[in-house]
Design an enzyme around this catalytic site. Structure first.
Site, PDB file in Angstrom:
ATOM      1  N   GLY A 168      16.386   1.561 -17.271  1.00  0.00           N
ATOM      2  CA  GLY A 168      15.660   2.712 -17.974  1.00  0.00           C
ATOM      3  C   GLY A 168      14.596   3.202 -17.474  1.00  0.00           C
ATOM      4  O   GLY A 168      13.934   2.401 -16.518  1.00  0.00           O
ATOM      5  N   THR A 204      15.884  -3.621 -23.303  1.00  0.00           N
ATOM      6  CA  THR A 204      15.812  -2.364 -22.614  1.00  0.00           C
ATOM      7  C   THR A 204      14.798  -1.797 -23.014  1.00  0.00           C
ATOM      8  O   THR A 204      13.432  -1.077 -22.814  1.00  0.00           O
ATOM      9  CB  THR A 204      16.763  -2.094 -21.457  1.00  0.00           C
ATOM     10  OG1 THR A 204      17.601  -2.806 -21.389  1.00  0.00           O
ATOM     11  CG2 THR A 204      16.042  -1.223 -20.566  1.00  0.00           C
ATOM     12  N   HIS A 207      11.031  -3.308 -23.807  1.00  0.00           N
ATOM     13  CA  HIS A 207      10.319  -3.033 -23.283  1.00  0.00           C
ATOM     14  C   HIS A 207       9.958  -1.418 -22.455  1.00  0.00           C
ATOM     15  O   HIS A 207       8.231  -0.926 -22.661  1.00  0.00           O
ATOM     16  CB  HIS A 207      10.922  -3.156 -21.629  1.00  0.00           C
ATOM     17  CG  HIS A 207      10.796  -3.232 -20.062  1.00  0.00           C
ATOM     18  ND1 HIS A 207       9.598  -4.220 -19.620  1.00  0.00           N
ATOM     19  CD2 HIS A 207      10.478  -3.017 -19.772  1.00  0.00           C
ATOM     20  CE1 HIS A 207       9.230  -4.731 -18.698  1.00  0.00           C
ATOM     21  NE2 HIS A 207       9.412  -3.464 -18.058  1.00  0.00           N
ATOM     22  N   GLU A 208      10.675  -0.237 -22.391  1.00  0.00           N
ATOM     23  CA  GLU A 208      10.175   0.820 -21.904  1.00  0.00           C
ATOM     24  C   GLU A 208       9.438   1.536 -23.471  1.00  0.00           C
ATOM     25  O   GLU A 208       8.130   1.798 -22.557  1.00  0.00           O
ATOM     26  CB  GLU A 208      11.494   1.246 -21.769  1.00  0.00           C
ATOM     27  CG  GLU A 208      12.434   0.807 -20.656  1.00  0.00           C
ATOM     28  CD  GLU A 208      11.827   1.367 -19.377  1.00  0.00           C
ATOM     29  OE1 GLU A 208      10.849   1.897 -19.074  1.00  0.00           O
ATOM     30  OE2 GLU A 208      12.485   0.228 -18.738  1.00  0.00           O
ATOM     31  N   HIS A 211       5.984   0.525 -21.824  1.00  0.00           N
ATOM     32  CA  HIS A 211       5.278   0.980 -20.829  1.00  0.00           C
ATOM     33  C   HIS A 211       4.369   2.616 -21.878  1.00  0.00           C
ATOM     34  O   HIS A 211       3.918   3.435 -21.578  1.00  0.00           O
ATOM     35  CB  HIS A 211       6.153   1.688 -19.748  1.00  0.00           C
ATOM     36  CG  HIS A 211       6.652   0.863 -19.539  1.00  0.00           C
ATOM     37  ND1 HIS A 211       5.764  -0.264 -18.095  1.00  0.00           N
ATOM     38  CD2 HIS A 211       7.977   0.113 -18.960  1.00  0.00           C
ATOM     39  CE1 HIS A 211       6.487  -1.122 -17.616  1.00  0.00           C
ATOM     40  NE2 HIS A 211       8.066  -0.652 -17.846  1.00  0.00           N
ATOM     41  N   HIS A 217       3.548  -4.425 -16.467  1.00  0.00           N
ATOM     42  CA  HIS A 217       3.848  -5.134 -16.214  1.00  0.00           C
ATOM     43  C   HIS A 217       3.971  -6.555 -15.767  1.00  0.00           C
ATOM     44  O   HIS A 217       2.707  -6.591 -15.210  1.00  0.00           O
ATOM     45  CB  HIS A 217       4.440  -5.216 -14.929  1.00  0.00           C
ATOM     46  CG  HIS A 217       6.617  -4.302 -15.074  1.00  0.00           C
ATOM     47  ND1 HIS A 217       6.776  -3.408 -13.654  1.00  0.00           N
ATOM     48  CD2 HIS A 217       6.868  -4.251 -15.735  1.00  0.00           C
ATOM     49  CE1 HIS A 217       7.565  -2.506 -14.114  1.00  0.00           C
ATOM     50  NE2 HIS A 217       8.104  -2.860 -16.276  1.00  0.00           N
ATOM     51  N   ASP A 229      -2.052  -6.868 -15.642  1.00  0.00           N
ATOM     52  CA  ASP A 229      -2.193  -6.187 -16.373  1.00  0.00           C
ATOM     53  C   ASP A 229      -3.209  -5.582 -17.145  1.00  0.00           C
ATOM     54  O   ASP A 229      -2.610  -4.662 -18.223  1.00  0.00           O
ATOM     55  CB  ASP A 229      -1.154  -6.336 -16.767  1.00  0.00           C
ATOM     56  CG  ASP A 229      -1.117  -7.269 -17.807  1.00  0.00           C
ATOM     57  OD1 ASP A 229      -2.275  -8.244 -17.923  1.00  0.00           O
ATOM     58  OD2 ASP A 229      -0.782  -8.467 -18.853  1.00  0.00           O
ATOM     59  N   ALA A 238       2.285 -14.183 -10.137  1.00  0.00           N
ATOM     60  CA  ALA A 238       2.361 -13.081  -9.285  1.00  0.00           C
ATOM     61  C   ALA A 238       3.098 -12.386  -9.091  1.00  0.00           C
ATOM     62  O   ALA A 238       3.658 -11.428  -8.301  1.00  0.00           O
ATOM     63  CB  ALA A 238       2.474 -14.676  -8.687  1.00  0.00           C
ATOM     64  N   ASP A 269      17.736  -9.764 -20.571  1.00  0.00           N
ATOM     65  CA  ASP A 269      17.273  -9.759 -22.251  1.00  0.00           C
ATOM     66  C   ASP A 269      16.962 -10.928 -23.227  1.00  0.00           C
ATOM     67  O   ASP A 269      16.182 -10.682 -23.795  1.00  0.00           O
ATOM     68  CB  ASP A 269      18.503  -8.769 -22.576  1.00  0.00           C
ATOM     69  CG  ASP A 269      17.942  -6.948 -22.641  1.00  0.00           C
ATOM     70  OD1 ASP A 269      17.493  -7.163 -22.070  1.00  0.00           O
ATOM     71  OD2 ASP A 269      19.627  -6.299 -23.051  1.00  0.00           O
TER      72      ASP A 269
HETATM   73 ZN    ZN Z   1       9.493  -1.511 -16.605  1.00  0.00          ZN
HETATM   74 CA    CA Z   2      -2.894 -10.211 -17.569  1.00  0.00          CA
END
Ligand code: ZN
Ligand code: CA
Length: 309
Positions: A168, A204, A207-208, A211, A217, A229, A238, A269
Site C-alpha cells: 500500500g 494494510t 496502516h495506510e 499515514h 512509522h 514519530d 530504532a 498483519d
Molecule cells: Zn507505512
Molecule cells: Ca514516539
C-alpha cells in the site's frame, strides 16, 4: 457528611447545565454515548482490473470485508486486541472513527462506493504506479478528497511483472487532491483470497489510513534512536520492524520496550493490533477545526443533522 453535600451540589450544577443546553446548538456527536463513533468516513474503492484476469477484480464481498476490518481496528474491537502486552494495554485507543462504502457519488447519485475500471496503463504516460490516479492514463480520477477517502486497488504484481513491490501507499495530509488517497494491492485487500501470505487480515489499509491521517512509522522517517514519530506514548524505536516478521515481546531498542504491535509498525498483519491514545490525539487534531481533514468531520456532522439524529 461533607462528601454527601458536595455530591448534592454537583447534581444541582449538572441539572442547571442541562436546562441551559436546550437553547444551545450542540453538535449531535456530543449527545451520543461515549463509545459511539465521532465520525464515519465515506470510502470509494476504485478497482483497476485487467480484463481476462478475474483475480484482479475483487468481489463486492471482499471489499466489504475490508470495511469490516477497518471498523474493528479503528474501534479497538479486533478479537486479538487481547494479545497486546500488559504494559501497553492502558495505551490502547478507541479511535472513534468508522468507515462506510460511499452511498452517494460526487454528482449526488446513489452509489455502491465501488468503481470498476478495465485498466490498461499507457506505458510511459506517468511514472510507474502513478497512472492509477488518472483516467487519462488508464486509471481512475479521484472523487473529491475533502469528502471521500479514495482507495485505488490494483494488482501491483501484474504491472511490475515481479513480486509485490509494496502492499500500500498513502498520501499524507496536504497531498494534491488528485492523488490524495491510498493505493492498495489487490492481494492486501480485505480478508478474502487472493491475499499475500503476510497480509491475510486486511490490516494494510488500516496502516495506510494511519499515514493518511498524518501518523508516521514508530521509527519515524529516518529510523534510529534520533528520529521519532512525534507521538509521546509510542516508545522510541530504532526501527519499525520491517525486516522482522515474527518479533517477540519484549523486544527493546533505544532503552525502552518496543510497541511493535502498533498498527504503524511494519510487521505482518497478525502483529498489528492497536493504535495508541497519543496517536488518537494526533489524528483528531487533523480532523478538528483548522485540521487538514476537518471537511470530513464537517460532512459527517452535517449529514447527521440532516438525518435528525
Ligand atoms: Zn507505512
Ligand atoms: Ca514516539
Amino acid at each position: 457528611m461533607w462528601h454527601k453535600l458536595s455530591a448534592l451540589f454537583l447534581l444541582l450544577l449538572v441539572s442547571a447545565c442541562g436546562s441551559d443546553s436546550t437553547s444551545i446548538d450542540t453538535p449531535p456527536s456530543s449527545e451520543q454515548p461515549k463509545d459511539s463513533p465521532q465520525v464515519i468516513i465515506p470510502v470509494v474503492f476504485h478497482i483497476l482490473y485487467r480484463e481476462g484476469f478475474p483475480e484482479t477484480n475483487p468481489s463486492d464481498s471482499k471489499i466489504q470485508s475490508q470495511i469490516t476490518v477497518l471498523n474493528e481496528m479503528f474501534r479497538g474491537k479486533n478479537s486479538d486486541i487481547t494479545d497486546v502486552p500488559e504494559i501497553f494495554v492502558p495505551l490502547i485507543a478507541d479511535m472513534q472513527i468508522e468507515f462506510t462504502l460511499a452511498k452517494v457519488d460526487p454528482d449526488g447519485n446513489a452509489s455502491t462506493g465501488i468503481t470498476r475500471t478495465n485498466s490498461m496503463p499507457v506505458p510511459g504516460e506517468t511514472v510507474a504506479y502513478e497512472y492509477v490516479y488518472y483516467t487519462n492514463s488508464g486509471g481512475k480520477d479521484a472523487w473529491p478528497s475533502d469528502q471521500y477517502l479514495n482507495v485505488w486497488v490494483n494488482d501491483m504484481r501484474d504491472f511490475f511483472g515481479g513480486p509485490l513491490p509494496f502492499a500500500g501507499r498513502a498520501a499524507f495530509p496536504g497531498e494534491e487532491p488528485s492523488r490524495d488517497g491510498i493505493l492498495l494491492a489487490t492481494t492486501a485487500l480485505g480478508t478474502e483470497p487472493p491475499l499475500d501470505d503476510r497480509l491475510l487480515l486486511g490490516r494494510t489499509l488500516a496502516h495506510e489510513i494511519g499515514h493518511w491521517f498524518g501518523l508516521y512509522h514508530l521509527g519515524g522517517i529516518e529510523g534510529g534512536c534520533e528520529d521519532d514519530d512525534g507521538i509521546s506514548d509510542t516508545p522510541l524505536s530504532a526501527h519499525s520492524y520491517e525486516m522482522v516478521f515474527n518479533p517477540e515481546h519484549p523486544s527493546s531498542s533505544c532503552g525502552s520496550v518496543d510497541m511493535f504491535m502498533n498498527v504503524m509498525a511494519l510487521t505482518h498483519d497478525s502483529f498489528l493490533l492497536m493504535f495508541s491514545e497519543g496517536q488518537k490525539e494526533a489524528v483528531w487534531t487533523v480532523l478538528a477545526e483548522n485540521g487538514e481533514r476537518h471537511s470530513l468531520l464537517q460532512g459527517y456532522q452535517q449529514q447527521s443533522r440532516n438525518l435528525g439524529n
